[in-house]
Structures are given as structure tokens and as C-alpha cells.
Write an enzyme that holds these catalytic residues in place. Structure first.
Site, PDB file in Angstrom:
ATOM      1  N   SER A 164      65.765   2.240   8.100  1.00 10.83           N
ATOM      2  CA  SER A 164      65.745   1.862   9.670  1.00 10.83           C
ATOM      3  C   SER A 164      67.140   2.157  10.137  1.00 10.83           C
ATOM      4  O   SER A 164      67.537   3.414  10.254  1.00 10.83           O
ATOM      5  CB  SER A 164      65.342   0.460   9.779  1.00 10.83           C
ATOM      6  OG  SER A 164      65.114   0.386  11.119  1.00 10.83           O
ATOM      7  N   ASP A 198      54.097   2.856  12.501  1.00 12.15           N
ATOM      8  CA  ASP A 198      55.672   2.658  12.538  1.00 12.15           C
ATOM      9  C   ASP A 198      55.978   3.537  14.079  1.00 12.15           C
ATOM     10  O   ASP A 198      55.986   4.868  14.059  1.00 12.15           O
ATOM     11  CB  ASP A 198      56.553   3.089  11.589  1.00 12.15           C
ATOM     12  CG  ASP A 198      57.995   2.879  11.434  1.00 12.15           C
ATOM     13  OD1 ASP A 198      58.542   2.208  12.761  1.00 12.15           O
ATOM     14  OD2 ASP A 198      58.705   3.298  10.814  1.00 12.15           O
ATOM     15  N   HIS A 249      56.740  -0.518   9.330  1.00 16.07           N
ATOM     16  CA  HIS A 249      58.201  -0.512   9.282  1.00 16.07           C
ATOM     17  C   HIS A 249      58.519  -1.797   8.595  1.00 16.07           C
ATOM     18  O   HIS A 249      58.001  -2.788   8.776  1.00 16.07           O
ATOM     19  CB  HIS A 249      58.825  -0.342  10.868  1.00 16.07           C
ATOM     20  CG  HIS A 249      60.135  -0.305  10.618  1.00 16.07           C
ATOM     21  ND1 HIS A 249      60.440   1.107  10.901  1.00 16.07           N
ATOM     22  CD2 HIS A 249      61.366  -1.280  11.000  1.00 16.07           C
ATOM     23  CE1 HIS A 249      62.107   0.974  10.922  1.00 16.07           C
ATOM     24  NE2 HIS A 249      62.249  -0.460  10.917  1.00 16.07           N
TER      25      HIS A 249
END
Length: 357
Positions: free
Chosen positions: A201, A295, A325
Site C-alpha cells: 500500500s 481494491d 486491500h
């Protein structure tokens, strides 16, 4: 359904790890039924049923996303959430708390070595959390899995967080940490020219930016391991609109992250220091790029993989269609998340080890 007794429901509502692990052992049809019983309002037919069930429980509690207007409160809530699912960590032969004395500041790091008497490659890891939350503890288990299953040393970096720190400060610390690892390669018994950068991320964003900025330096990484990375603050791709509600990372999270990390520091949305998709892509280290199908960031990572290939960078692109995610942070409660986390660590090492022309 007798399986879905009130005790399990109540514990699930509270987000207790034991209840989540017990639920994870039940069949997928039970997960579907419980998600419906909890009133999950979103239609994601291909989403992992266990994740759907966990998202339904969070929504029932009024929990939406993980980044809010108040960074301190966001950190406290995130830490509580991670603490609630803790279990026995994966054993690694050596785990050590260290300090990195960098030109940009003195920071904490955690060092993992699965075979202390052997020379191994090193992965410099930057944790996710929207640049605002997270730390060494939140990503400790994944670093352990990476050390064991990628069979590598791991240096997890505790970089300063936004909004207190600007993108320039955060990236400088993270680049300096990579340079520190290179400078200490002999003491750490790192295999020659075998230092990679990795992150999930926000950490994937940092890894990509650091790889670009250091590309022509002595300490340039030998590989990149980018896990559902954030790469483009400027654009809104179809996956953003398809998955911005009812999942781990929401569209509202993206708005708050943009405020805390970008707008507050007056950085342009297409500046490569925050959006590496607009950076210089030639002669970068080979990249192993992982996306989750459900996501908001999916499309920008897929586009980045294509852009890297167009600039003659070696890329391995892996997509886990049923995941959302943040799945590497769910390994304590989800067998599926743990299985694929181990799988991708092993496959990253194979990718990293492949013969080069």
C-alpha cells in the site's frame, strides 16, 4: 443456523481474533449466510466470503475505513484493531530491535534473519497504513513470513508518519535507510548486489519512489516487491469507483490520505515523490507487483506494471481476484490470506533469483 450462535456473533461484532479464526474454519456458505444476516449491503460476488463476512461485521459496528480526519485517533483505532487479531507469531531465528543513525534522523527498525550464520539477500521493507498509521508491530507477522518464505534478511523501517512529516521527509528517511543497509552490507553478511525494496500500500508507494530516486546510485535496489501499492494520487480509475465502499480501503480513506500526506504539504498530485507512475521508469530494478481484485488501487498498480514493461523493466504481475486491500495484515485470522502471503513471498524470491540476460 445453529453454527451461528449468539456468542460467535457477539464476539465477531467486537472484532475478536479468536472468533474470527473460529469463523474462518467454517464453510464458505456459512460466511455468505452470516454476511447476509449482518446486512452486508454491497454486491461483490467474487469477494472472498470470509472477508465479506468480516466487512459486514465492521459495518454493523459502524466502522468505515481506517483513516479519518484525526490522525492520532486513526492510529489508536488501527493499533487496537491489529491488537485484537494477534496470535502466535511465526518463529524466526533472529529478530532484533535496532536504531538506524541516518543523516535525515535517528529511527527505529526491526531486523529479521531466518538463518543467522548464512549469507542471505536483504529486503528493506516499508509498512503500509496510508502514510498515517501503522508501524513495526502492525506488519511484524508479514515480515516474519517474508523472512522465512522468501528466505531473506528483512529490515523493517519505522519511518515518520504524515501529516507531521512531509512526503519529502518520509521519502528521504526511507531512501537513507536503503543506503544504510548498503553501507552495512558486509557486517550484515548480505549477498553481493542482493538488496531489494518492498512494501504494501503506502509502503509499496515508498518502495517504488525510493527505487526511482536511487536508480543510478551505488545503493540502487536489485528488485522491487510492490504489494497492492498506491502509485497515482492524480487519477481515478474504474477500480476506484467499483470498490470505494464497504471494503478495507474506502474512497473516503483515499480522500483523508490525500489531505494528510499531499494537500497539507502543498505537493502536486502528479509529483513523482507521491505518484511514481509519473516518474522516470527507465533502468529500474525488476518489479514483482501484486494486486487485490477488490481494491480501489487495483488499476493504478496494473497500469504501473504495464508502464514498467514499456520502459524495458522486467515485471512479474500477480493478481488475487478474490482479495481486498490489506490482506497481508489478515494472516492471523484468514487461512486464505496466510496461504497467498506465503505463496507470493516464495514466488518473489524465485523471481528475484531468476537468471538475467
Amino acid at each position: 443456523m445453529q453454527i451461528l450462535n449468539s456468542s460467535l456473533k457477539n464476539k465477531l461484532h467486537k472484532g475478536q481474533g479468536a472468533a474470527a479464526r473460529a469463523l474462518n474454519k467454517l464453510p464458505s456458505r456459512v460466511h455468505h449466510t452470516l454476511a447476509q444476516a449482518l446486512g452486508y449491503p454491497y454486491h461483490y460476488p467474487d469477494l472472498d466470503p470470509f472477508i465479506k463476512c468480516m466487512m459486514a461485521a465492521q459495518l454493523k459496528q459502524g466502522k468505515i475505513g481506517f483513516i479519518g480526519a484525526d490522525p492520532v485517533q486513526s492510529r489508536q483505532a488501527f493499533d487496537r484493531q491489529m491488537q485484537s487479531i494477534l496470535s502466535t507469531p511465526t518463529a524466526v531465528k533472529r529478530v532484533e530491535e535496532i536504531r538506524l543513525n541516518l543523516a535525515s534522523g535517528n529511527i527505529a527498525a526491526r531486523y529479521y534473519h531466518p538463518a543467522p550464520h548464512k549469507k542471505l539477500p536483504l529486503i528493506v521493507f516499508y509498512h503500509g497504513g496510508g502514510f498515517v498509521v501503522g508501524g513495526l508491530d502492525s506488519h511484524d507477522e508479514f515480515c516474519r513470513l517474508m523472512a522465512v518464505h522468501a528466505h531473506a534478511q528483512v529490515l523493517s523501517v519505522e519511518y515518520p508518519l504524515a501529516p507531521e512529516a512531509s512526503p519529502q521527509q518520509i521519502i528521504q528517511v526511507c531512501e537513507d535507510a536503503l543506503a544504510w543497509a548498503y553501507q552495512h552490507r558486509r557486517e550484515m553478511k548480505i549477498l553481493k548486489n542482493r538488496i531489494a525494496v518492498a512494501g504494501d500500500s503506502a509502503g509499496g508507494n515508498i518502495a517504488a519512489v525510493v527505487a526511482q530516486r536511487s536508480a543510478h546510485s551505488a545503493y540502487a535496489p536489485d528488485a522491487q516487491f510492490l504489494i497492492y501499492p498506491a502509485l497515482d494520487f492524480k487519477s481515478r480509475h474504474p477500480s476506484f469507483f467499483a470498490y470505494k465502499d464497504g471494503l478495507v480501503l474506502t474512497g473516503q480513506d483515499i480522500d483523508f490520505v490525500t489531505q494528510h500526506y499531499v494537500t497539507q504539504h502543498q505537493v502536486a498530485l502528479d509529483d513523482p515523490i507521491i505518484s511514481p507512475t509519473f516518474g522516470k521508469l527507465k533502468k529500474l530494478a525488476p518489479a514483482f507487483v501484486v494486486t487485490a481484485g477488490h481494491d480501489v488501487l487495483h488499476d493504478e498498480a496494473e497500469i504501473y506494471a504495464h508502464k514498467l514493461r514499456q520502459h524495458a523493466v522486467t515485471v512479474k504481475y500477480v493478481e488475487y481476484l478474490d482479495q481486498t486491500h490489506g490482506f497481508i495484515s489478515m494472516t492471523f485470522v484468514s487461512r486464505r490470506a496466510k496461504k497467498i502471503s506465503i505463496e507470493m513471498c516464495k514466488n518473489f524470491r524465485k523471481f528475484w533469483d531468476r537468471p538475467r540476460s
